[in-house]
Design an enzyme around this catalytic site. Structure first.
Site, mmCIF file in Angstrom:
data_model
loop_
_atom_site.group_PDB
_atom_site.id
_atom_site.type_symbol
_atom_site.label_atom_id
_atom_site.label_comp_id
_atom_site.label_asym_id
_atom_site.label_seq_id
_atom_site.Cartn_x
_atom_site.Cartn_y
_atom_site.Cartn_z
ATOM 1 N N SER A 68 0.841 -1.193 0.000
ATOM 2 C CA SER A 68 0.000 0.000 0.000
ATOM 3 C C SER A 68 0.885 1.256 0.000
ATOM 4 O O SER A 68 1.712 1.419 -0.904
ATOM 5 C CB SER A 68 -0.942 -0.047 1.203
ATOM 6 O OG SER A 68 -1.950 0.920 1.083
ATOM 7 N N ASP B 256 -15.717 -14.843 -15.917
ATOM 8 C CA ASP B 256 -14.959 -15.952 -15.316
ATOM 9 C C ASP B 256 -14.357 -16.867 -16.380
ATOM 10 O O ASP B 256 -13.165 -17.219 -16.341
ATOM 11 C CB ASP B 256 -15.911 -16.739 -14.390
ATOM 12 C CG ASP B 256 -15.225 -17.866 -13.647
ATOM 13 O OD1 ASP B 256 -14.044 -18.131 -13.926
ATOM 14 O OD2 ASP B 256 -15.880 -18.480 -12.770
ATOM 15 N N ASP C 180 -10.900 -16.836 -19.223
ATOM 16 C CA ASP C 180 -9.551 -17.393 -19.072
ATOM 17 C C ASP C 180 -9.528 -18.902 -19.299
ATOM 18 O O ASP C 180 -8.514 -19.563 -19.082
ATOM 19 C CB ASP C 180 -8.989 -17.048 -17.686
ATOM 20 C CG ASP C 180 -9.943 -17.441 -16.561
ATOM 21 O OD1 ASP C 180 -10.552 -18.525 -16.645
ATOM 22 O OD2 ASP C 180 -10.082 -16.659 -15.596
ATOM 23 N N ASP D 20 -13.905 -20.932 -12.434
ATOM 24 C CA ASP D 20 -13.446 -21.215 -11.080
ATOM 25 C C ASP D 20 -13.777 -20.067 -10.136
ATOM 26 O O ASP D 20 -13.257 -20.002 -9.018
ATOM 27 C CB ASP D 20 -11.928 -21.465 -11.082
ATOM 28 C CG ASP D 20 -11.157 -20.261 -11.616
ATOM 29 O OD1 ASP D 20 -11.798 -19.337 -12.165
ATOM 30 O OD2 ASP D 20 -9.921 -20.232 -11.483
ATOM 31 N N ASP E 144 -8.470 -5.363 -5.748
ATOM 32 C CA ASP E 144 -8.146 -4.271 -4.825
ATOM 33 C C ASP E 144 -9.122 -3.104 -5.011
ATOM 34 O O ASP E 144 -9.175 -2.521 -6.093
ATOM 35 C CB ASP E 144 -6.704 -3.806 -5.089
ATOM 36 C CG ASP E 144 -6.162 -2.892 -4.000
ATOM 37 O OD1 ASP E 144 -6.962 -2.204 -3.343
ATOM 38 O OD2 ASP E 144 -4.935 -2.865 -3.818
ATOM 39 N N HIS F 31 -7.060 -5.728 -1.129
ATOM 40 C CA HIS F 31 -5.941 -4.809 -0.888
ATOM 41 C C HIS F 31 -4.910 -5.423 0.061
ATOM 42 O O HIS F 31 -5.186 -5.567 1.248
ATOM 43 C CB HIS F 31 -6.461 -3.488 -0.326
ATOM 44 C CG HIS F 31 -5.406 -2.440 -0.187
ATOM 45 N ND1 HIS F 31 -4.667 -1.993 -1.260
ATOM 46 C CD2 HIS F 31 -4.945 -1.768 0.891
ATOM 47 C CE1 HIS F 31 -3.794 -1.081 -0.842
ATOM 48 N NE2 HIS F 31 -3.936 -0.937 0.459
HETATM 49 CA CA LIG Z 1 -11.753 -18.112 -14.343
#
Ligand SMILES: [Ca+2]
Length: 505
Positions: A185, A252, A255, A259, A395, A434
């Site tokens: 941070s 989701d 990629d 998952d 984040d 974060h």
């Molecule tokens: Ca995924």
């Protein structure tokens, strides 16, 4: 073996045969350290488990109770006539690993980072922390005190490092073999400053979720807070969950693996307008005002004066949003920045924010010195320094797009990816919030990875991270050097890191 090393160093320096020294000097004798603008205010041994932070400290009680004995040194540094920088240096009285660690702070800081010092000490490090030159977590210290802002921006950390190494040398009669910076941070911003401005301070630098675009974050946080003055524009946790579920459902599988995690949110093009309520407001939909807020939070500011693009938050971060905007801390930090460092008006409030004129002000003068966006890392790379940066894609406080954008710019400015890759790697953590937490794997030992890189030349091709629920690990996954992502091999448990490889998406 380490003990022998210190033994020989001791003999060489003080020239007589001590009984069984782990250290060269008594803790108390460090108080006589003579350096310009440094006043050692105390130096005393602390027995095992006996440390209690001033005022009881925030958390970490059990962590302090398990500390080994150490020599605790406190000093005040005055590199300018308006400086009042407090530092502490903790030195293990036995079992020193021969190394020095500087630990970073959070937000406007104003206190010594005792929990981080405790963690470093437990790993055998001599460790130092600073309050960055002021007391308390507000930016009020900086109003009318440009030298104190400079101390906060970079000088306190550098002076702490120089003094900390001198204290190590006085106590052990040996310079540290390796020095590391560890911060997240604001501590990540300090990390980047060290790499950019003080290449000789550290051999290895951890920059976690760095607030490297401090001014950009300030502008974004205040812009969002301004929009959220209208109550109907705010998100409740339930509505943030509605939006988050829709985002994950939409992105989701991009990629290649469903998952619950979005490996590359930059490729997720989700339009919150699909969630707008068709009739009256219902639990499963968003009002038009909420849709507008969501779009605002994802969207960049393009500064009219400088043409600089300041990214918004990434899709997937929704669960961290609050009714104050990016996060309560981001809003408070941004508001303080404008009040005390830009307008010198403690009454200034977010409704006065003027995006057309006020964004550029942040990068002017001493305020601009807080940013850590300089891409000249060549001196740090040339002396063999290693920079390990990480950032959670979810984040809600410091946008992860700061990290990827900076990395891309640094690659372009320092001779291309293959060259930069040997000195600087960025690990993006899908679903991590974060500096930790979140739905994605978020627990990993980045310092161990950096130590191997610096000390054995083994660059991290992946860092294994884990996620736990109710104290039990329920998923492991590699974090990959950006722009690679973790890719499923096609068989075996999707909760086992062994079934993934790092690949270019
Ligand atoms: Ca995924």
């Amino acid at each position: 073996m380490k003990r022998t090393t210190y033994f020989l160093a001791t003999v060489a320096v003080i020239g007589f045969w001590p009984a069984a020294p782990a250290v060269a000097a008594s803790c108390e004798s460090v108080a006589s350290l003579n350096m310009p603008n440094v006043k050692v205010t105390s130096a005393a041994e602390v027995a095992a488990g006996a440390f209690t932070p001033p005022g009881g400290g925030r958390g970490g009680g059990a962590a302090f109770a398990s500390l080994p004995p150490f020599c605790r040194v406190a000093a005040t540094l005055t590199p300018s006539s308006d400086s009042d920088i407090k530092i502490e240096v903790w030195l293990p009285t036995s079992g020193w690993n021969g190394k020095f660690q500087g630990v970073g702070n959070g937000a406007w800081t104003g206190s010594i980072a005792y929990p981080a010092m405790a963690e470093a000490l437990r790993r055998g490090y001599a460790v130092s922390s600073t309050d960055t030159g002021h007391v308390g977590g507000s930016a009020s210290f900086g109003m009318g005190h440009p030298e104190k802002v400079t101390d906060f921006a970079y000088r306190s950390e550098h002076e702490m490092t120089v003094t900390g190494k001198a204290v190590v040398n006085a106590f052990y009669a040996s310079a540290p073999k390796f020095s590391y910076w560890v911060g997240c941070s604001a501590g990540g911003r300090q990390a980047m400053k060290a790499a950019q401005m003080f290449p000789n301070d550290y051999d290895g630098i951890i920059a976690g979720s760095p607030g490297l675009d401090w001014s950009g974050r300030t502008a974004q946080a205040v812009r969002i807070a301004q929009a959220l003055q209208k109550e109907e524009a705010r998100f409740t946790p339930a509505k943030a969950q509605v939006l988050h579920t829709a985002v994950v459902n939409a992105c989701d599988a991009l990629d290649g693996l469903k998952d619950g995690l979005i490996e590359n949110p930059a490729a997720c093009k989700f339009d919150p307008a699909v969630l707008v309520c068709k009739g009256g407001e219902e639990p499963a939909c968003l009002t038009q005002a909420q849709v507008d807020t969501a779009k605002l939070i994802y969207s960049p500011i393009v500064d009219a004066k400088t043409k600089r693009e300041i990214p918004g938050l990434a899709p997937g971060s929704e669960l961290g949003w609050t009714d104050m905007g990016w996060s309560v801390s981001a809003r408070a930090t941004g508001l303080d920045h404008f009040r005390y460092l830009i307008f010198a008006d403690p009454q200034w409030d977010v409704q006065k924010f003027d995006v057309a004129n006020d964004v550029a002000r942040l990068t002017e003068g001493v305020s601009g010195a807080i940013d850590a966006r300089d891409t000249n890392l060549k001196p740090f790379f040339d002396r063999g320094g290693k920079l390990l940066q990480y950032h959670g894609w979810s984040d809600p406080q410091i946008t992860p797009l700061n990290s990827t954008a900076y990395y891309d710019r640094a690659v372009a400015a320092n001779g291309g990816r293959s060259k930069v890759h040997s000195s600087y790697r960025l690990f993006m953590a899908p679903g991590m919030a974060h500096c930790g937490g979140g739905e994605g794997p978020n627990d990993f030992d980045e310092l161990a990875a950096l130590e191997q890189w610096v000390e054995q030349g083994k660059a991290p091709d992946m860092i294994q991270a884990s996620h736990a629920r109710d104290g039990k690990v329920d998923r492991t996954r590699p974090l990959c050097p950006y722009p690679q992502v973790a890719s499923y091999k096609g068989s075996g448990s999707i909760d086992d890191a062994a079934n993934f490889v790092c690949k270019q998406p």
